[in-house]
Design an enzyme around this catalytic site. Structure first.
Site, PDB file in Angstrom:
ATOM      1  N   GLU A 199      -8.426  57.015  20.443  1.00  0.00           N
ATOM      2  CA  GLU A 199      -7.701  57.358  21.669  1.00  0.00           C
ATOM      3  C   GLU A 199      -8.666  57.740  22.771  1.00  0.00           C
ATOM      4  O   GLU A 199      -8.533  57.326  23.925  1.00  0.00           O
ATOM      5  CB  GLU A 199      -6.794  58.571  21.420  1.00  0.00           C
ATOM      6  CG  GLU A 199      -5.463  58.254  20.781  1.00  0.00           C
ATOM      7  CD  GLU A 199      -4.637  59.531  20.550  1.00  0.00           C
ATOM      8  OE1 GLU A 199      -3.820  59.524  19.620  1.00  0.00           O
ATOM      9  OE2 GLU A 199      -4.819  60.508  21.305  1.00  0.00           O
ATOM     10  N   ARG A 200      -9.639  58.566  22.412  1.00  0.00           N
ATOM     11  CA  ARG A 200     -10.536  59.106  23.432  1.00  0.00           C
ATOM     12  C   ARG A 200     -11.478  58.058  23.970  1.00  0.00           C
ATOM     13  O   ARG A 200     -11.691  57.952  25.171  1.00  0.00           O
ATOM     14  CB  ARG A 200     -11.276  60.319  22.869  1.00  0.00           C
ATOM     15  CG  ARG A 200     -10.359  61.518  22.917  1.00  0.00           C
ATOM     16  CD  ARG A 200     -10.558  62.569  21.889  1.00  0.00           C
ATOM     17  NE  ARG A 200      -9.336  63.392  21.837  1.00  0.00           N
ATOM     18  CZ  ARG A 200      -9.178  64.450  21.088  1.00  0.00           C
ATOM     19  NH1 ARG A 200     -10.155  64.839  20.283  1.00  0.00           N
ATOM     20  NH2 ARG A 200      -8.042  65.119  21.099  1.00  0.00           N
TER      21      ARG A 200
END
Lengths: 434, 254
Positions: A293-294
């Site tokens: 996600e990051r």
């Protein structure tokens, strides 16, 4: 005579050639000009041979996705921003049909089974969308609501929820954050109580991207009374079930084209088989995908920052102040050089983390550092560039003001800066001992 | 008939890039500039792939002339559905001066070598805007041509072509083998889907040199100078219609 959509690019060509003459002379400044005479990002290498993680296929992927963005998305962004929503089903179907929603998902469910570097390439290219809301909405669909399902869901569950999400037939959203629990995920209150063959769900979720349009929600709920990191489960919940209330669409500072909802669950009943993987493992499953996600968010913002810097150079080159271009003043070109330097540093960190990750390494520390830097650098780029646009930067007619608003979220959502710092400190072993 | 269609695809500066003339006025800046497939060539590829999907033809071969990077353009065609590619390697000065005459010689030679039933090209490239390659190729092969095609129907040994001409639309019927050039409204090119992009990796691109085809790439043209178009000058506002007529007479326009 109405022209077929594919002719749009050739029409844009004609318009862009004419507009170039206008913008350089009359100083006409509007978003639509910049869509046609978009500058080329300086750091894109010509051939795939030298790139750290990308092959020719990655570049072919980016080129094809760029066409979709140019023809199906960017022409409508201004309108969608004004309307406060975008047609998720329509856009996701276009992306899904072209294979862009299941890049690293299993082939059996319509995905391509490629490694995460392809997801990063997709995210980078989505940064060319002229707002933050739509890439964010797509990111939720591909890399937040579906990874756990793809990895741990039952075949039946994947058939019902994953396959249509990858094809773009169903819009997904993620239900983790609540009004009382954002960074502190373990303190969420939504409960799923087992009653026979069903769970009865009560509670509410906040900051639900795609919430007003979603067909299903990937919901994190407390399913037992065990310790807070071990009592949560992920459940696939159709949004049409009785008891699901979309309370309101939240009015936000930025990301206007992305509809964000507050959702309530009032005795919602869902079959127990809708649980993803093992009961009690929900928190762990969510955490496993944080790295992806990051890094995904960072890939997005790096392209956007490149574009903002380039547009600022274009603007300040033709805008004159005290008889010479704004760009020629050293405080301006030096500052842009500083910002571009930091963007390149962040890009290098992104590629390094991605390269390590696809080899099977844990890159939590690097991913957290990249996310932290991404959020903070975006604020600096937005703030400095907006200053150089002067009065025009303060209007809604230009991309820089939209970027200024949209990018502010990056330090807050997807793991706030403070959470990133905490993770990095943990790796540096500098946190107070218990 | 062989059922083989040759499609020419040209690598040009991307349509959205702001073109800059080199400081020495010898040409335009191409280093580090984004390039893509000529939009009319995309339409040509799409038409060929559609014919194959309708089972009217058997094989689509994408051809591009230029340096190593021309292979990227061929790969895009492969990702759209072409079966294989031919990269005609032309570099250096030959590439700088590569024009319709040289390319049409190449296309004609390849058409004979590959026993092509059809050659489909874009009507023109957005850099040269020559609108000559299709016509020259047909002349060299002594084949019929259907240029500015906005509709193409393959009917056995003939092709029905609806052409966009100044006065409207003209429908002609020509025999195959033939050369067609694609106009804007012929079709809407498909997006290269990611699965097809990955499949294209396995498709073959043959490399060949003009000399291998017995061709001379020498240009008969010499570029003397390249300049930017003149800056558009400010207009003049007049108060009345009489003033306007007077101004027009004054500048010799009336």
């Amino acid at each position: 005579m109405a022209l077929p959509k594919g002719a749009l690019r050739l029409n844009q060509l004609v318009i862009s050639r004419r507009f170039n003459q206008f913008t350089s002379r009359a100083g006409v400044r509007s978003l639509s000009d910049h869509v046609s005479s978009r500058p080329v990002p300086p750091s894109a290498p010509e051939t795939a041979g030298d790139h750290l993680i990308y092959t020719q296929e990655h570049f072919a992927l980016k080129e094809s996705l760029r066409k979709i963005i140019d023809q199906e998305i960017n022409p409508h962004v201004d309108q969608w921003e004004a309307e406060g929503t975008f047609p998720a089903h329509k856009i996701f179907k276009i992306l899904g049909s072209a294979g862009f929603l299941g890049v690293n998902k299993p082939v059996e469910y319509g995905g391509l089974g490629l490694d995460f570097s392809y997801s990063v390439a997709v995210s980078e290219e989505l940064g060319n969308i002229r707002c933050g809301g739509i890439p964010m909405a797509i990111g939720v669909q591909t890399d937040m609501a579906t990874p756990a399902l793809a990895r741990f869901g039952s075949a039946e569950l994947k058939e019902e929820f994953l396959l249509p999400s990858i094809l773009g037939d169903k819009v997904a959203c993620l239900g983790v954050s609540e009004v009382g629990a954002g960074s502190d995920v373990s303190s969420i209150l939504t409960k799923a109580v087992r009653k026979g063959d069903e769970y009865v769900i009560n509670g509410g979720k906040m900051w639900t991207t795609n919430g007003t349009q979603a067909d299903w929600i990937c919901l994190l709920a407390n399913t037992s009374d065990a310790a807070p990191h071990r009592n949560k489960s992920l459940i696939c919940l159709p949004m049409t079930l009785p008891g699901v209330h979309i309370a309101r669409k939240i009015d936000k500072l930025g990301m206007w084209s992305s509809d964000t909802a507050e959702v309530f669950f009032d005795d919602v009943r869902v079959p127990c088989k809708n649980i993803i993987g093992q009961e009690g493992m929900g928190f762990t499953y969510q955490m496993l995908q944080f790295q992806e996600e990051r890094l995904w968010a960072v890939a997005n913002i790096v392209t956007m920052m490149d574009n903002i810097i380039q547009e600022t150079i274009q603007y300040t080159r033709q805008r004159k102040i005290f008889k010479q271009p704004v760009l020629y003043h050293q405080s301006v070109n030096f500052r842009l050089a500083e910002l571009q330097t930091e963007v390149e540093l962040l890009r290098s960190l992104l590629y390094r983390a991605t390269a390590l990750y696809i080899k099977g390494n844990d890159v939590t520390k690097l991913a957290s550092m990249a996310k932290l830097k991404g959020g903070r650098l975006a604020r600096e780029v937005g703030d400095s560039c907006l200053q150089y646009w002067g009065g025009m930067g303060f209007t809604s007619d230009v991309l820089v003001s939209r970027f200024y608003r949209d990018s502010r979220l990056l330090s807050i959502g997807g793991g706030a800066d403070e959470v990133m710092l905490g993770i990095i400190c943990k790796y540096m072993d500098t946190l107070p001992k218990k | 008939m062989s059922g083989r269609v040759l499609v020419g695809v040209k690598r040009v500066i991307d349509y959205a890039v702001k073109i800059r003339v080199k400081p020495d006025n010898s040409g335009v800046v191409t280093d580090g500039v984004k390039h893509s497939m000529n939009p009319f060539c995309e339409i040509a590829v799409e038409e060929a792939v559609k014919m194959k999907e309708k089972k009217l033809i058997k094989e689509v071969v994408a051809v591009s002339c230029g340096p190593q990077q021309a292979q990227e353009t061929i790969r895009t065609a492969l990702a759209m559905g072409a079966d294989r590619g031919i990269h005609v390697e032309v570099t250096g000065k030959d590439y700088d001066m590569l024009g319709p005459l040289q390319v049409s010689k190449i296309m004609a030679a390849l058409a004979k070598k590959e026993d092509a039933q059809l050659i489909i090209l874009g009507k023109q490239a957005i850099d040269g805007d020559c609108n000559q390659t299709g016509q020259m190729t047909a002349a060299l092969l002594d084949w019929p041509q259907g240029t500015f095609a906005s509709e193409v129907s393959l009917e056995g040994d003939t092709v029905k072509v609806v052409r966009e001409i100044d006065g409207g639309l003209e429908t002609i019927k020509i025999n195959t083998p033939a050369v067609l050039t694609a106009d804007l409204r012929l079709n809407t090119p498909r997006y290269a889907t990611l699965p097809n992009i990955m499949k294209a990796k396995k498709k073959k691109i043959a490399k060949v040199k003009p000399a291998d085809l017995g061709l001379d790439m020498t240009s008969r043209l010499e570029v003397l100078r390249v300049d930017e178009p003149p800056q558009r000058l400010a207009g003049v506002k007049v108060e009345t219609v009489d003033d306007l007529v007077a101004k027009l007479k004054e500048t010799g326009r009336l």
